[in-house]
Every structure is written in C-alpha cells, then in structure tokens.
Motif scaffolding. Structure first.
Motif, PDB file in Angstrom:
ATOM      1  N   GLY A  71       0.816  -1.201   0.000  1.00 23.88           N
ATOM      2  CA  GLY A  71       0.000   0.000   0.000  1.00 23.88           C
ATOM      3  C   GLY A  71       0.849   1.248   0.000  1.00 23.88           C
ATOM      4  N   TYR A  72       0.202   2.419   0.130  1.00 24.32           N
ATOM      5  CA  TYR A  72       0.891   3.710   0.123  1.00 24.32           C
ATOM      6  C   TYR A  72       1.613   3.910  -1.226  1.00 24.32           C
ATOM      7  CZ  TYR A  72       0.199   2.832   5.122  1.00 24.32           C
ATOM      8  OH  TYR A  72      -0.342   2.517   6.344  1.00 24.32           O
ATOM      9  N   ALA A  73       2.373   4.993  -1.341  1.00 20.31           N
ATOM     10  CA  ALA A  73       3.082   5.258  -2.596  1.00 20.31           C
ATOM     11  C   ALA A  73       4.180   4.241  -2.857  1.00 20.31           C
ATOM     12  CB  ALA A  73       3.673   6.673  -2.569  1.00 20.31           C
ATOM     13  N   GLY A  74       4.704   3.626  -1.795  1.00 17.81           N
ATOM     14  CA  GLY A  74       5.791   2.668  -1.954  1.00 17.81           C
ATOM     15  C   GLY A  74       5.363   1.262  -2.278  1.00 17.81           C
ATOM     16  N   ASP A  75       4.123   1.039  -2.640  1.00 15.90           N
ATOM     17  CA  ASP A  75       3.551  -0.270  -2.920  1.00 15.90           C
ATOM     18  C   ASP A  75       4.432  -1.106  -3.852  1.00 15.90           C
ATOM     19  OD1 ASP A  75       1.892  -2.412  -3.377  1.00 15.90           O
ATOM     20  OD2 ASP A  75       0.245  -1.240  -4.211  1.00 15.90           O
ATOM     21  N   THR A  76       4.638  -2.384  -3.486  1.00 16.23           N
ATOM     22  CA  THR A  76       5.398  -3.296  -4.359  1.00 16.23           C
ATOM     23  C   THR A  76       4.737  -3.479  -5.714  1.00 16.23           C
ATOM     24  OG1 THR A  76       4.245  -5.140  -3.283  1.00 16.23           O
ATOM     25  CG2 THR A  76       6.481  -4.649  -2.526  1.00 16.23           C
ATOM     26  N   LYS A  77       3.391  -3.348  -5.780  1.00 18.13           N
ATOM     27  CA  LYS A  77       2.709  -3.578  -7.054  1.00 18.13           C
ATOM     28  C   LYS A  77       3.144  -2.604  -8.134  1.00 18.13           C
ATOM     29  CE  LYS A  77      -1.583  -3.450  -5.444  1.00 18.13           C
ATOM     30  NZ  LYS A  77      -1.399  -3.395  -3.970  1.00 18.13           N
ATOM     31  N   ASN A  78       3.787  -1.507  -7.751  1.00 14.38           N
ATOM     32  CA  ASN A  78       4.285  -0.575  -8.763  1.00 14.38           C
ATOM     33  C   ASN A  78       5.313  -1.230  -9.675  1.00 14.38           C
ATOM     34  OD1 ASN A  78       2.715   1.387  -7.529  1.00 14.38           O
ATOM     35  ND2 ASN A  78       4.406   2.177  -6.283  1.00 14.38           N
ATOM     36  N   LEU A  79       6.043  -2.220  -9.146  1.00 10.66           N
ATOM     37  CA  LEU A  79       7.083  -2.863  -9.942  1.00 10.66           C
ATOM     38  C   LEU A  79       7.042  -4.390  -9.914  1.00 10.66           C
ATOM     39  CD1 LEU A  79      10.390  -0.810  -9.411  1.00 10.66           C
ATOM     40  CD2 LEU A  79       8.843  -0.784 -11.373  1.00 10.66           C
ATOM     41  N   MET A  80       6.821  -4.986  -8.753  1.00 15.18           N
ATOM     42  CA  MET A  80       7.134  -6.412  -8.679  1.00 15.18           C
ATOM     43  C   MET A  80       5.961  -7.356  -8.425  1.00 15.18           C
ATOM     44  SD  MET A  80       9.062  -6.875  -4.981  1.00 15.18           S
ATOM     45  CE  MET A  80       9.216  -8.634  -5.198  1.00 15.18           C
ATOM     46  N   ALA A  81       4.816  -6.896  -7.989  1.00 17.68           N
ATOM     47  CA  ALA A  81       3.713  -7.832  -7.805  1.00 17.68           C
ATOM     48  C   ALA A  81       3.200  -8.285  -9.161  1.00 17.68           C
ATOM     49  CB  ALA A  81       2.601  -7.195  -6.992  1.00 17.68           C
ATOM     50  N   PRO A  82       2.685  -9.507  -9.268  1.00 21.34           N
ATOM     51  CA  PRO A  82       2.350 -10.079 -10.577  1.00 21.34           C
ATOM     52  C   PRO A  82       1.029  -9.582 -11.141  1.00 21.34           C
ATOM     53  CG  PRO A  82       1.835 -11.629  -8.868  1.00 21.34           C
ATOM     54  CD  PRO A  82       2.464 -10.452  -8.182  1.00 21.34           C
ATOM     55  N   THR A  83       0.956  -8.294 -11.444  1.00 18.89           N
ATOM     56  CA  THR A  83      -0.286  -7.737 -11.978  1.00 18.89           C
ATOM     57  C   THR A  83      -0.698  -8.414 -13.272  1.00 18.89           C
ATOM     58  OG1 THR A  83       0.211  -5.614 -10.964  1.00 18.89           O
ATOM     59  CG2 THR A  83      -1.404  -5.617 -12.728  1.00 18.89           C
ATOM     60  N   GLY A  84       0.265  -8.710 -14.134  1.00 22.42           N
ATOM     61  CA  GLY A  84      -0.074  -9.330 -15.408  1.00 22.42           C
ATOM     62  C   GLY A  84      -0.458 -10.786 -15.282  1.00 22.42           C
ATOM     63  N   ASN A  85      -0.035 -11.426 -14.194  1.00 21.67           N
ATOM     64  CA  ASN A  85      -0.265 -12.857 -14.055  1.00 21.67           C
ATOM     65  C   ASN A  85      -1.489 -13.122 -13.185  1.00 21.67           C
ATOM     66  OD1 ASN A  85      -0.158 -15.582 -13.570  1.00 21.67           O
ATOM     67  ND2 ASN A  85       1.758 -15.570 -12.487  1.00 21.67           N
ATOM     68  N   SER A  86      -1.325 -13.173 -11.895  1.00 19.41           N
ATOM     69  CA  SER A  86      -2.402 -13.603 -11.014  1.00 19.41           C
ATOM     70  C   SER A  86      -3.054 -12.471 -10.267  1.00 19.41           C
ATOM     71  CB  SER A  86      -1.830 -14.584  -9.986  1.00 19.41           C
ATOM     72  OG  SER A  86      -0.841 -13.938  -9.204  1.00 19.41           O
ATOM     73  N   ALA A  87      -2.531 -11.237 -10.416  1.00 25.61           N
ATOM     74  CA  ALA A  87      -2.956 -10.142  -9.555  1.00 25.61           C
ATOM     75  C   ALA A  87      -2.789 -10.594  -8.110  1.00 25.61           C
ATOM     76  CB  ALA A  87      -4.365  -9.701  -9.889  1.00 25.61           C
ATOM     77  N   SER A  88      -3.680 -10.216  -7.234  1.00 20.95           N
ATOM     78  CA  SER A  88      -3.525 -10.623  -5.841  1.00 20.95           C
ATOM     79  C   SER A  88      -4.499 -11.716  -5.431  1.00 20.95           C
ATOM     80  CB  SER A  88      -3.708  -9.412  -4.923  1.00 20.95           C
ATOM     81  OG  SER A  88      -4.983  -8.820  -5.147  1.00 20.95           O
ATOM     82  N   ARG A  89      -5.586 -11.880  -6.182  1.00 16.83           N
ATOM     83  CA  ARG A  89      -6.616 -12.838  -5.813  1.00 16.83           C
ATOM     84  C   ARG A  89      -6.917 -13.776  -6.972  1.00 16.83           C
ATOM     85  NH1 ARG A  89      -7.947  -7.617  -4.777  1.00 16.83           N
ATOM     86  NH2 ARG A  89      -8.159  -6.991  -2.586  1.00 16.83           N
ATOM     87  N   MET A  90      -7.500 -14.906  -6.648  1.00 15.94           N
ATOM     88  CA  MET A  90      -7.917 -15.832  -7.702  1.00 15.94           C
ATOM     89  C   MET A  90      -9.329 -16.322  -7.409  1.00 15.94           C
ATOM     90  SD  MET A  90      -5.287 -18.935  -6.743  1.00 15.94           S
ATOM     91  CE  MET A  90      -5.893 -20.040  -8.014  1.00 15.94           C
ATOM     92  N   ASP A  91     -10.131 -16.401  -8.473  1.00 19.65           N
ATOM     93  CA  ASP A  91     -11.504 -16.872  -8.364  1.00 19.65           C
ATOM     94  C   ASP A  91     -11.558 -18.393  -8.474  1.00 19.65           C
ATOM     95  OD1 ASP A  91     -12.388 -14.238  -8.224  1.00 19.65           O
ATOM     96  OD2 ASP A  91     -12.700 -14.098 -10.399  1.00 19.65           O
ATOM     97  N   ASN A  92     -12.705 -18.951  -8.122  1.00 22.37           N
ATOM     98  CA  ASN A  92     -12.995 -20.374  -8.326  1.00 22.37           C
ATOM     99  C   ASN A  92     -11.896 -21.258  -7.747  1.00 22.37           C
ATOM    100  OD1 ASN A  92     -15.110 -19.359 -10.097  1.00 22.37           O
ATOM    101  ND2 ASN A  92     -13.515 -19.111 -11.644  1.00 22.37           N
ATOM    102  N   SER A  93     -11.427 -20.901  -6.552  1.00 22.20           N
ATOM    103  CA  SER A  93     -10.233 -21.563  -6.026  1.00 22.20           C
ATOM    104  C   SER A  93     -10.512 -22.425  -4.808  1.00 22.20           C
ATOM    105  CB  SER A  93      -9.175 -20.526  -5.660  1.00 22.20           C
ATOM    106  OG  SER A  93      -9.593 -19.718  -4.583  1.00 22.20           O
ATOM    107  N   LEU A  94      -9.712 -23.482  -4.672  1.00 22.55           N
ATOM    108  CA  LEU A  94      -9.640 -24.317  -3.485  1.00 22.55           C
ATOM    109  C   LEU A  94      -8.279 -24.074  -2.847  1.00 22.55           C
ATOM    110  CD1 LEU A  94     -11.076 -27.700  -4.802  1.00 22.55           C
ATOM    111  CD2 LEU A  94     -12.186 -26.155  -3.175  1.00 22.55           C
TER     112      LEU A  94
END
Length: 357
Positions: A132-155
């Motif tokens: 979170g905040y301006a220093g959020d990892t998602k700005n560079l390294m979280a997998p936005t293009g791949n899985s984002a942060s959550r997954m649907d239909n999951s076990l």
C-alpha cells in the motif's frame, strides 16, 4: 445471544454476535482516504482525493461455527469500496476483496471461493508498505499481469504449523468452455517462523486465456522473502523471478513489433526488494528500494525509491504520508500507484487517514 448493534449505511448491523451453540459472526472494516499528488505523467500532474491509498477501504463479515471434534465451519465475505465516492471497488464486485467458506481443524484449513494467492501474500510479507501507500510493491514487482492478488474459483489448503513450518496450496479452475487448461491457476508457499525471523517461499502458475496468447504457455512467478525483527528496526528482503507470457507488469510503451502504443507484457524479469520498518512508540517509518531487472530484448529496467511515515492516534486510527519515485530506463514507463490504484506518473506523494473498526 449477545448482540452489539450499530447504525450504518446498511441499517442495524450485528457487530459481534455469539450464539449459544458456539456460532459467531463479526462485522469489521476499514476506511482509508488520502490527498494524493501524482507527477511525471504523460498528461501532466494531477492532484486528487482518493480512497484506499494505504490500504483498501472495506466492509467485511467473518463467521465461525463449532461443529464438534475440533472442527469448525468458517466463512468470510469482504467488500471493497471507494470512500471518496461510495462506489464498489474491484470492478464493481459485491465481495471483490474476498469471498470464501470452508472447514478448519487440526488438519489445517480448507476453503473455497475468491482468495489471495500464496505468492502475493509472500510479497506483502516482504513489503514494509504492506502493498500500500506510494511505496507499494505492485508498482514494480507484484504479478499484476499474471495472477494479480486474488484468484476466483479456487480451493485453498493451509496446513498447521509444525516446528515453525507451514504450507499453503491453491488451485483455481479456469472455467473456459471447451478448454479446461485455459486460465487454470495453481500455486503454493512454504512459511518458516522462528522468533524474530520469518522466511517465506511463494509460487504461482497461471495458464494464459487472453485471445492473443491463449495457451501460449503459462506465466510463472516465484518469490523468496525474509523479514527479521531486530526490535529497533525490522529488515525486509525479497527476490522474485517472473517467467513466461504475461508474467509481470504491462509495459506502457510502443510495441517493438510495429504496433505503436500497444502494451507489451514482460516475459522474463527479476525483482529485488530491500527495505526497513522503524517503529518508535506511535511513530513508524517505512523505507524501501525495489529494482526490476528486465531480461527481455528491450532491457526496460526500473528502480523505485520510497519513504513513508505513520502516526498512530489510537489502536484503530492513524495518520500517514508517503512519497515514491521510479527511475525508468530504456523506454519503460512504470508508474507510482497505491493499494488499489495504478497511478499516472513516475512520482507520487500522499497524506491520509485510515480508521479500522
């Protein structure tokens, strides 16, 4: 039944109810609002009042029922919203943050629904800004293009800790008609905790299902993270490997294959995070450096420098401010966002308040 009533937008809500048979339901939430100044964008600088900067604003319902023999039924429904406008978050989903039900006992926890990926939780653990905040990892390294942060239909299965070691496994069905492999996801994590040390290894794999790269291969994200609490300072470190089509953030730049303006997904990169959290009474300082090493032909590297400060007015209310700047190289155009927004330029500063209930 013991009941605590509150008035809210939904009318009278049961904040904490415990039935005679051991069933319980809790209502909780968080409201986060901040003034943000974004700089360096192609359309110019922008100042805005927005929600979910330090952490996404939310309203949640959490329940547990004891079934006997040490087994309990659990559920969680968590809705994200924009405190500045009242709109639903996560694209308008009613319970877009989390929505699951399951069983918990000596065997661990088994849940089904919309849930966080173990790999993303590993990144959050390593981030002094907690994604979170301006220093959020998602700005560079979280997998936005791949899985984002959550997954649907999951076990999802989380094991009990044995000797400080626990494990997580998750599987998500792609549910693409006529193609069971498209969009299918799976991942896991190993977590070790011993006193002030916590080490976590996370992995996520997702088969692509977009029209352009359907079944062109899977996106794979692996991250190794560690946190050590020295008392006066907590040290954070993480190293990530992103491989495969759409495995990392989209580069907002010209397509090298002749279609200017078309986003190109990174297919091979390495991410490094170094950071620290420095608490002192009600004061907490956060600092981090993140570097993305793009292994593609364009070599579009980027580095982010971030500093943040939180002041606890009480156990549930805090004031905060943070600033971050990204140095883009070779045509990269990564932007500084926050917990729920991507940002418009390579710099941002925010000043806000958040209250948990």
């Amino acid at each position: 039944m013991k009941t605590i009533l509150c008035a809210g937008a939904l009318g009278a809500l049961c904040m904490n109810a415990v039935a005679a048979d051991g069933a319980s339901v809790s209502v909780y939430g968080l409201v986060d609002v901040a003034l943000v100044r974004e700089t360096g964008g192609s359309g110019g600088d922008v100042t805005k009042l927005t929600s979910g900067v330090g952490a996404g604003s939310r309203l949640g319902f959490k329940g547990r029922e004891e079934l006997g023999n040490g087994i309990a039924a659990i559920f969680l429904l968590e809705s994200g919203f924009q405190a500045d406008t009242g709109a639903l978050g996560q694209g308008g989903l009613l319970f877009g943050r989390q929505a699951y039900a399951g069983l918990q006992g000596g065997f661990g926890t088994l849940t089904a629904g919309r849930q966080y990926t173990p790999q993303y939780l590993t990144v959050v653990m390593a981030d002094p800004f907690a994604s979170g905040y301006a220093g959020d990892t998602k700005n560079l390294m979280a997998p936005t293009g791949n899985s984002a942060s959550r997954m649907d239909n999951s076990l999802k299965y989380v094991s009990p800790a044995i000797g400080g070691v626990s494990a997580e496994l998750v599987y998500g069905a792609g549910e693409v008609t006529g193609d069971s492999a498209a969009g299918r996801q799976f991942g896991g994590a190993l977590d070790y905790t011993s006193g002030p040390l916590r080490v976590r290894l996370g992995y996520h794999n997702r088969n692509n299902d977009t029209a352009a790269i359907k079944n062109a291969g899977s996106a794979k994200n692996t991250v190794l993270a560690a946190v050590y609490d020295f008392g006066v300072v907590k040290a954070h470190v993480a190293y990530g490997v992103d491989k495969g089509p759409n495995s990392s953030l989209l580069r907002n730049t010209a397509n090298p294959y002749g279609r200017p303006g078309t986003p190109v997904a990174s297919s091979d990169s390495r991410d490094v995070l170094l950071g620290a959290t420095i608490p002192s009474g009600p004061h907490t300082w956060m600092v981090s450096w993140i570097h993305k090493d793009d292994r593609g032909a364009l070599d579009q590297d980027a580095s982010q420098y971030a500093l943040g400060y939180r002041y606890a007015l009480s156990r549930r209310t805090e004031l905060y401010t943070s600033i971050a700047h990204i140095v883009n190289r070779h045509g990269a155009s990564y932007t500084v966002g926050s917990a729920i927004e991507g940002g418009t330029g390579n710099g941002a500063v925010d000043v806000g308040i958040r209250h948990a209930f």
